[in-house]
Scaffold this active site. Structure first.
Site, mmCIF file in Angstrom:
data_model
loop_
_atom_site.group_PDB
_atom_site.id
_atom_site.type_symbol
_atom_site.label_atom_id
_atom_site.label_comp_id
_atom_site.label_asym_id
_atom_site.label_seq_id
_atom_site.Cartn_x
_atom_site.Cartn_y
_atom_site.Cartn_z
ATOM 1 N N GLY A 156 15.494 3.210 1.382
ATOM 2 C CA GLY A 156 16.386 4.801 1.686
ATOM 3 C C GLY A 156 16.851 5.559 1.018
ATOM 4 C CB SER A 157 16.987 5.788 -2.383
ATOM 5 O OG SER A 157 17.601 6.382 -3.743
ATOM 6 C CB CYS B 268 49.951 11.836 -6.985
ATOM 7 S SG CYS B 268 50.637 10.596 -8.258
ATOM 8 C CG ASN C 76 24.664 3.928 1.283
ATOM 9 O OD1 ASN C 76 23.949 5.338 0.644
ATOM 10 N ND2 ASN C 76 23.094 3.332 1.860
ATOM 11 C CB ILE C 77 30.443 6.472 -0.690
ATOM 12 C CG1 ILE C 77 30.079 7.711 1.017
ATOM 13 C CG2 ILE C 77 29.732 6.965 -2.118
ATOM 14 C CD1 ILE C 77 31.286 8.691 0.645
ATOM 15 C CG HIS D 96 27.147 7.698 -6.096
ATOM 16 N ND1 HIS D 96 25.547 8.093 -5.462
ATOM 17 C CD2 HIS D 96 26.304 8.090 -7.637
ATOM 18 C CE1 HIS D 96 25.062 8.136 -6.421
ATOM 19 N NE2 HIS D 96 25.408 7.905 -8.064
ATOM 20 C CG ASN E 79 12.444 6.601 1.085
ATOM 21 O OD1 ASN E 79 13.953 6.616 1.451
ATOM 22 N ND2 ASN E 79 12.356 8.618 1.312
HETATM 23 N N1 LIG Z 1 25.659 6.454 4.145
HETATM 24 C C1 LIG Z 1 26.115 6.964 2.654
HETATM 25 O O1 LIG Z 1 27.215 6.244 2.104
HETATM 26 C C2 LIG Z 1 25.550 8.530 2.457
HETATM 27 C C3 LIG Z 1 25.175 9.393 3.505
HETATM 28 C C4 LIG Z 1 24.999 10.760 2.939
HETATM 29 C C5 LIG Z 1 24.595 10.553 1.381
HETATM 30 N N2 LIG Z 1 25.369 9.322 0.727
HETATM 31 C C6 LIG Z 1 25.081 10.093 -1.002
HETATM 32 O O2 LIG Z 1 23.877 10.479 -0.801
HETATM 33 C C7 LIG Z 1 23.202 10.833 -2.127
HETATM 34 C C8 LIG Z 1 21.917 11.318 -1.937
HETATM 35 O O3 LIG Z 1 21.128 10.016 -3.131
HETATM 36 P P1 LIG Z 1 20.632 8.655 -1.518
HETATM 37 O O4 LIG Z 1 19.267 8.976 -2.448
HETATM 38 O O5 LIG Z 1 21.163 8.106 -1.471
HETATM 39 O O6 LIG Z 1 19.620 9.785 -0.493
HETATM 40 P P2 LIG Z 1 19.055 10.819 0.257
HETATM 41 O O7 LIG Z 1 19.370 11.303 1.171
HETATM 42 O O8 LIG Z 1 18.753 12.064 -0.992
HETATM 43 O O9 LIG Z 1 17.719 10.319 0.256
HETATM 44 C C9 LIG Z 1 17.548 9.706 1.458
HETATM 45 C C10 LIG Z 1 15.505 9.152 1.865
HETATM 46 O O10 LIG Z 1 16.158 8.363 3.311
HETATM 47 C C11 LIG Z 1 14.960 8.501 3.675
HETATM 48 N N3 LIG Z 1 15.209 7.969 5.148
HETATM 49 C C12 LIG Z 1 16.364 8.298 5.939
HETATM 50 N N4 LIG Z 1 16.272 8.060 6.733
HETATM 51 C C13 LIG Z 1 16.432 6.548 7.048
HETATM 52 C C14 LIG Z 1 15.450 5.582 7.383
HETATM 53 N N5 LIG Z 1 15.942 5.649 8.615
HETATM 54 N N6 LIG Z 1 14.122 4.735 6.805
HETATM 55 C C15 LIG Z 1 13.714 5.173 5.610
HETATM 56 N N7 LIG Z 1 13.850 6.194 4.704
HETATM 57 C C16 LIG Z 1 15.629 7.072 6.001
HETATM 58 C C17 LIG Z 1 15.219 10.188 3.797
HETATM 59 O O11 LIG Z 1 13.897 10.754 4.347
HETATM 60 C C18 LIG Z 1 14.815 10.313 2.524
HETATM 61 O O12 LIG Z 1 13.972 10.630 2.083
HETATM 62 C C19 LIG Z 1 24.235 9.467 -3.317
HETATM 63 O O13 LIG Z 1 24.910 10.395 -3.964
HETATM 64 C C20 LIG Z 1 24.994 8.946 -1.918
HETATM 65 O O14 LIG Z 1 26.091 8.613 -2.991
HETATM 66 C C21 LIG Z 1 25.625 8.510 0.889
HETATM 67 ZN ZN LIG Z 2 48.948 11.219 -9.984
#
Ligand SMILES: NC(=O)c1ccc[n+]([C@@H]2O[C@H](COP(=O)([O-])OP(=O)(O)OC[C@H]3O[C@@H](n4cnc5c(N)ncnc54)[C@H](O)[C@@H]3O)[C@@H](O)[C@H]2O)c1
Ligand SMILES: [Zn+2]
Length: 266
Positions: free
Chosen positions: A200-201, A160, A109-110, A126, A226
């Site tokens: 949550g991934s 920039c 997450n970012i 990330h 998850n």
């Molecule tokens: N919050 C953030 O910073 C953010 C938001 C969106 C995407 N991302 C980026 O998403 C990319 C994708 O990878 P990822 O695996 O992080 O995300 P993903 O979207 O691929 O997967 C998220 C998973 O979490 C599950 N989920 C959603 N809400 C939930 C909850 N409350 N409890 C349990 N499970 C839950 C979903 O079903 C899914 O399987 C990454 O590169 C990340 O940088 C980050």
């Molecule tokens: Zn520059």
């Protein structure tokens, strides 16, 4: 524990026990831990990819071709990201760190919500939305500096000051390399971990989705929380298909009970 079935309860006890006994437990989180803070994930239901196609918006080649388009989306998404508050899941993980039950949180997450919840040892594989980098000379800018520029220049993308190339948030887009230090550190921690708690991934984005394999290869065990299945469910010791904001605090509650029991014996 009202909302959790008996089977889930047993898994929560088991997860707490594994974490409590572990010497080098770590956590790997994804966008799912932040959906309960109002930030949509990519692959769960209602993910932002349904609205904004990754091939247009989340890819480095597309950014280079049309940075203004990326910034238009950033303007829509940024307020949600900036005003989001940590939820019960983030707070539970920060508590595990404070109790010294886990050694680190590796996050995709970012949004900085782990840090906002009080966690300190967080590896952002990330990147992070609060810093910006020049595509040309790699100069670095803070969020405040960029907001000031946008207000003044009233134009996308912000450019920039040094070389006039477009600025990009320091987040890893599809097609970009991951931050070297964070990914090496994460690989080393995953290799050393006797327990990895994955929360949550979807485990669909490489190379982060390979980190649990480092743990398994060295004999470590996985706990997966998850709401949807992942490719590693069958290799995990404990799998709980439920909300992280519900399950993680329950795990912490059980860890605290184990700790209190141990402390009372000493
Ligand atoms: N919050 C953030 O910073 C953010 C938001 C969106 C995407 N991302 C980026 O998403 C990319 C994708 O990878 P990822 O695996 O992080 O995300 P993903 O979207 O691929 O997967 C998220 C998973 O979490 C599950 N989920 C959603 N809400 C939930 C909850 N409350 N409890 C349990 N499970 C839950 C979903 O079903 C899914 O399987 C990454 O590169 C990340 O940088 C980050
Ligand atoms: Zn520059």
């Amino acid at each position: 524990m009202k909302v959790i079935k008996l089977l889930e309860k047993k898994k929560i006890f088991r997860a707490a026990e594994m974490l409590f006994k572990a010497k080098d437990a770590i956590v790997l989180t994804g966008a799912g831990v932040s959906t309960e803070s109002g930030i949509p994930d990519f692959r769960g239901d209602g993910g932002i990819w349904e609205k904004y196609k990754p091939e247009i918006y989340g890819n480095i080649q597309a950014f280079i071709k049309n940075p203004a388009k990326f910034w238009e989306l950033a303007e829509k998404v940024a307020p949600t990201l900036f005003k989001a508050k940590p939820n019960a899941g983030h707070i539970a993980l920060a508590e595990l760190e404070k109790m010294d039950i886990i050694k680190a949180i590796i996050t995709q997450n970012i949004d900085e919500l782990h840090q906002k919840a009080g966690a300190v040892i967080v590896y952002e594989v990330h990147g992070n939305i609060n810093r910006f980098t020049c595509l040309g000379c790699k100069a670095s800018y803070t969020k405040e500096q960029v907001l000031k520029k946008l207000k003044k220049e009233k134009n996308y993308p912000p450019l920039c000051d040094v070389c006039t190339a477009p600025l990009k948030p320091s987040v890893t887009l599809f097609g970009e390399a991951l931050p070297t230090f964070e990914i090496y550190q994460s690989q080393a921690l995953s290799q050393k971990a006797d327990v990895m708690l994955i929360a949550g991934s979807s485990l669909e984005v490489a190379p982060v989705s390979n980190l649990p394999l480092y743990t398994l290869r060295e004999g470590g065990k996985l706990i997966i929380v998850n709401d949807q299945p992942t490719y590693l469910d069958e290799k995990a010791e404990v799998v709980i298909h439920h909300k992280t904001g519900t399950v993680l605090p329950l795990i912490v509650e059980e860890v605290k009970k184990l700790k209190a029991r141990k402390d009372s014996k000493n």
